[in-house]
Scaffold this active site. Sequence first.
Site, mmCIF file in Angstrom:
data_model
loop_
_atom_site.group_PDB
_atom_site.id
_atom_site.type_symbol
_atom_site.label_atom_id
_atom_site.label_comp_id
_atom_site.label_asym_id
_atom_site.label_seq_id
_atom_site.Cartn_x
_atom_site.Cartn_y
_atom_site.Cartn_z
ATOM 1 N N HIS A 67 79.607 86.209 25.035
ATOM 2 C CA HIS A 67 79.116 85.226 26.012
ATOM 3 C C HIS A 67 79.934 85.265 27.300
ATOM 4 O O HIS A 67 81.165 85.368 27.241
ATOM 5 C CB HIS A 67 79.182 83.805 25.431
ATOM 6 C CG HIS A 67 78.142 83.547 24.387
ATOM 7 N ND1 HIS A 67 78.170 84.156 23.155
ATOM 8 C CD2 HIS A 67 77.031 82.777 24.418
ATOM 9 C CE1 HIS A 67 77.117 83.745 22.455
ATOM 10 N NE2 HIS A 67 76.410 82.927 23.194
ATOM 11 N N PHE A 119 84.617 79.737 26.127
ATOM 12 C CA PHE A 119 84.026 78.421 25.848
ATOM 13 C C PHE A 119 82.508 78.551 25.896
ATOM 14 O O PHE A 119 81.943 78.937 26.929
ATOM 15 C CB PHE A 119 84.500 77.428 26.903
ATOM 16 C CG PHE A 119 83.851 76.079 26.821
ATOM 17 C CD1 PHE A 119 84.132 75.231 25.750
ATOM 18 C CD2 PHE A 119 82.966 75.653 27.800
ATOM 19 C CE1 PHE A 119 83.531 73.974 25.680
ATOM 20 C CE2 PHE A 119 82.373 74.401 27.735
ATOM 21 C CZ PHE A 119 82.658 73.562 26.666
ATOM 22 N N ALA A 122 75.899 74.749 24.815
ATOM 23 C CA ALA A 122 74.467 74.853 25.132
ATOM 24 C C ALA A 122 74.237 74.188 26.486
ATOM 25 O O ALA A 122 74.056 72.968 26.572
ATOM 26 C CB ALA A 122 73.630 74.204 24.045
ATOM 27 N N ALA A 123 74.291 75.003 27.537
ATOM 28 C CA ALA A 123 74.285 74.469 28.901
ATOM 29 C C ALA A 123 73.030 73.645 29.176
ATOM 30 O O ALA A 123 73.065 72.678 29.941
ATOM 31 C CB ALA A 123 74.403 75.619 29.905
#
Length: 173
Positions: A67, A119, A122-123
């Site tokens: 990510h 970090f 779930a934006a």
Amino acid sequence: MDMEKVNAMDFGEFVEVFGNVIERCPLVAAAVWSQRPFSDREDLERHFFAFIDSLPQSGREGILRCHPDLAGRELQRGALTAESQREQSGAGLTRLGPEERRRLLELNARYRARFGFPFVLAARLSHREAVPAELARRLQRQPAQELRTALDEVKKIAGLRLADLLGADPARL
Ligand code: GUN
């Protein structure tokens, strides 16, 4: 897209469509394809999650390391995947002021130094004002607990991406 169509996909097509359900980790879709047929979206989602849960700790951490940081270098360079770009933009993370960006960069760096992975949040279920506070809160966690939380966030992201692809109502997730 209905499940009949999904179940009829060959390997290449399936990985092309579902390869980024787990961010920059098409291996998960590649493994899940072998489990077809799927009865419905929830069943497909269960197979994605079961594969993640079956991995050793190094593999689960590897998924997190795929990510990009929220509001990080990839965003600045325009190098995000389409999904991540949309999610970060929806949360307002593409419109940070210099001070907000600096604070997030610093927190992201501290988080990475402490846990060894970025970090993940779930934006789409958050917002730019909430992100630094959540990051600071999670920085206090013990590593084993934080690994579980981060993977739960990966699953939330995946559930929303699958709902986008398969046309489920996200309000019912
Ligand atoms: N939440 C939703 N998308 C992303 C992403 O691409 N990276 C991180 N770190 N969190 C996310």
